[in-house]
Design an enzyme around this catalytic site. Structure first.
Site, PDB file in Angstrom:
ATOM      1  NE  ARG A  93      38.689  65.842  29.318  1.00 16.22           N
ATOM      2  CZ  ARG A  93      37.787  65.004  29.368  1.00 16.22           C
ATOM      3  NH1 ARG A  93      38.439  63.904  29.883  1.00 16.22           N
ATOM      4  NH2 ARG A  93      36.664  65.265  29.207  1.00 16.22           N
ATOM      5  CG  HIS A  96      36.926  63.697  26.004  1.00 15.77           C
ATOM      6  ND1 HIS A  96      38.099  63.601  26.014  1.00 15.77           N
ATOM      7  CD2 HIS A  96      36.441  64.724  25.792  1.00 15.77           C
ATOM      8  CE1 HIS A  96      38.661  64.883  25.673  1.00 15.77           C
ATOM      9  NE2 HIS A  96      37.397  65.478  25.465  1.00 15.77           N
ATOM     10  CG  HIS A  98      32.881  67.672  23.892  1.00 15.95           C
ATOM     11  ND1 HIS A  98      33.064  67.697  25.488  1.00 15.95           N
ATOM     12  CD2 HIS A  98      34.188  67.636  23.402  1.00 15.95           C
ATOM     13  CE1 HIS A  98      34.236  67.729  25.625  1.00 15.95           C
ATOM     14  NE2 HIS A  98      35.102  67.763  24.636  1.00 15.95           N
ATOM     15  CD  GLU A 103      38.180  70.041  22.971  1.00 12.14           C
ATOM     16  OE1 GLU A 103      37.275  69.022  23.359  1.00 12.14           O
ATOM     17  OE2 GLU A 103      39.210  69.837  22.945  1.00 12.14           O
ATOM     18  CD  GLU A 165      24.084  69.879  34.759  1.00  9.17           C
ATOM     19  OE1 GLU A 165      23.911  69.457  35.977  1.00  9.17           O
ATOM     20  OE2 GLU A 165      23.676  70.863  34.093  1.00  9.17           O
TER      21      GLU A 165
HETATM   22 MN    MN Z   1      37.226  67.504  24.586  1.00 11.15          MN
END
Ligand code: MN
Ligand code: MN
Length: 395
Positions: A93, A96, A98, A103, A165
């Site tokens: 993954r 990245h 958010h 998280e 989104e």
């Molecule tokens: Mn994440």
């Protein structure tokens, strides 16, 4: 304006403003517009609070896939969202962050390595086994790797129902959107370096299974943070009850996790997590195994009961009364996340027991003596045949 047109104007305004649920009900009450719902109540029925997350196709790339339950799939879930993610051995993954949410994660199966980088320049890498939890504060950069052998499966919980989104930022997506000469200047390498980088977000690319001991980072070594991002939840001694047990991790046990509290609730067949509510937080659920039902009470004569099974996501808005019952023949296991690092609940048995019997008698129109038969302390979990005297004095 006549009363009639004023009322219509107000309800149209409420609709235009997107006011729903309790707010619309309050407005309707204020202006005398009362619709009887199916329960004899006077406001909008409670919408569904169940989403069969594991039946969705999900988003697949080379190294794994993910399924999500956000406000798009489960409109009631404004305060929290969840993702079920699987990584193949060597699946990544990618790096990245958010923008909107922290998280929190619980590993169900397999092994995962996670690296997280904080704005103070500290960084941490940990390997996670089934039963372990991680927490990454909102906006902190991170990446995950499937360690093998076999697939890793974990549930992610985010403290914003809109987290996905326009809220999840991938590094390959960003580089693909940036002029190569800017990247070249940024890193002091030739523009051609970036020619074969992904043209769209990589999401979960496939890599080699990483070595058991992680290789040194580019900078040579890491500065590790004071507060770890890892907590071994299933190593915790559970709080045991006749009918089930609970493990819980708040910011008290896991200081970095200021935004989310996590719980593993296990109910034996027939076991009931008693009527309660959470004054300070919304509740998001992932039903890991077994089956049962949940009742939600939304005030003004509104309530709804829904059946749940393994792979379902559930949601309880802050302050809404609810209960969970194992209606199957096998143990029920539910992962629960709250959008606060502080756990608060009011369990109805303890609340009733804090009142004198004459008040309860008048409230329910029942004999005062009958309340002596009620628990004098908190029940929390009741077994199949109901809580018996002397078994509810846990706290
Ligand atoms: Mn994440
Ligand atoms: Mn609850």
């Amino acid at each position: 304006m006549s009363d009639f047109s004023r009322r219509n104007f107000l309800s149209a305004a409420a609709l235009a403003a997107g006011v729903v649920g309790a707010d619309a009900a309050a407005q309707a009450d204020d202006y005398g517009e009362k619709e009887k719902n199916e329960h004899g109540g006077e406001s909008e029925p409670i919408p569904t609070f169940r989403y069969p997350m594991e039946t969705e196709k999900g988003r697949h790339t080379e190294g794994g896939f993910s399924r999500e339950a956000t406000v798009k799939q489960l409109p009631i879930s404004e305060g929290l969202a969840g993702v079920s993610m699987r990584l193949k051995p060597g699946g990544i993954r990618e790096l990245h962050w958010h923008a909107k949410a922290a998280e929190w994660a619980f590993v169900l199966k397999g092994r995962v390595r996670a690296t997280v980088f904080s704005p103070d320049g500290t960084s941490e890498t940990n390997d996670f086994d089934p039963g372990d939890v991680w927490y990454f504060p909102r906006g902190h950069g991170h990446a995950l790797q499937g360690m093998g052998p076999g697939e890793a499966h974990f549930i992610l919980i985010f403290d914003d129902g809109h987290f996905s989104e326009f809220g999840t930022f991938g590094v390959s997506d960003w580089f693909a959107q940036t002029p190569p000469e800017v990247l070249a200047k940024n890193f002091g390498v030739p523009k051609s370096t970036f020619a074969n980088y992904p043209k769209i977000e990589a999401f979960i690319p496939q890599g080699a299974v990483p070595p058991a001991k992680q290789n040194a980072p580019l900078m040579g070594h890491l500065r590790t943070p004071v507060d770890t991002h890892k907590y071994p939840l299933m190593s915790q001694e559970p709080r045991k009850f006749n009918g089930g047990q609970e493990r819980k991790v708040t910011a008290k046990e896991f200081p970095v996790s200021v935004g989310i509290t996590g719980v593993i609730l296990e109910l034996e067949p027939g076991g009931l997590r008693e009527l309660h509510w959470h004054p300070n937080a919304d509740e998001w659920q992932y039903w890991i195994e077994g089956s049962g039902r949940m009742g939600l009470f939304g005030s003004h004569g509104r309530s709804r009961i829904e059946e749940f099974g393994a792979g379902d996501a559930g949601y309880v808005p802050r302050g809404f009364g609810h209960w969970v019952e194992n209606t199957g023949d096998t143990p029920l296991k539910v992962l629960i996340g709250f959008n606060s690092g502080v756990y608060e609940a009011i369990d109805v048995s303890a609340w009733l027991a804090s009142n004198p019997t004459d008040l309860l008698a008048a409230n329910f129109g029942a004999p005062a003596a009958s309340f002596e038969e009620f628990p004098h302390r908190r029940v929390f979990i009741a077994p199949k045949d109901g809580v018996s005297k002397g078994e509810y004095s846990k706290d």
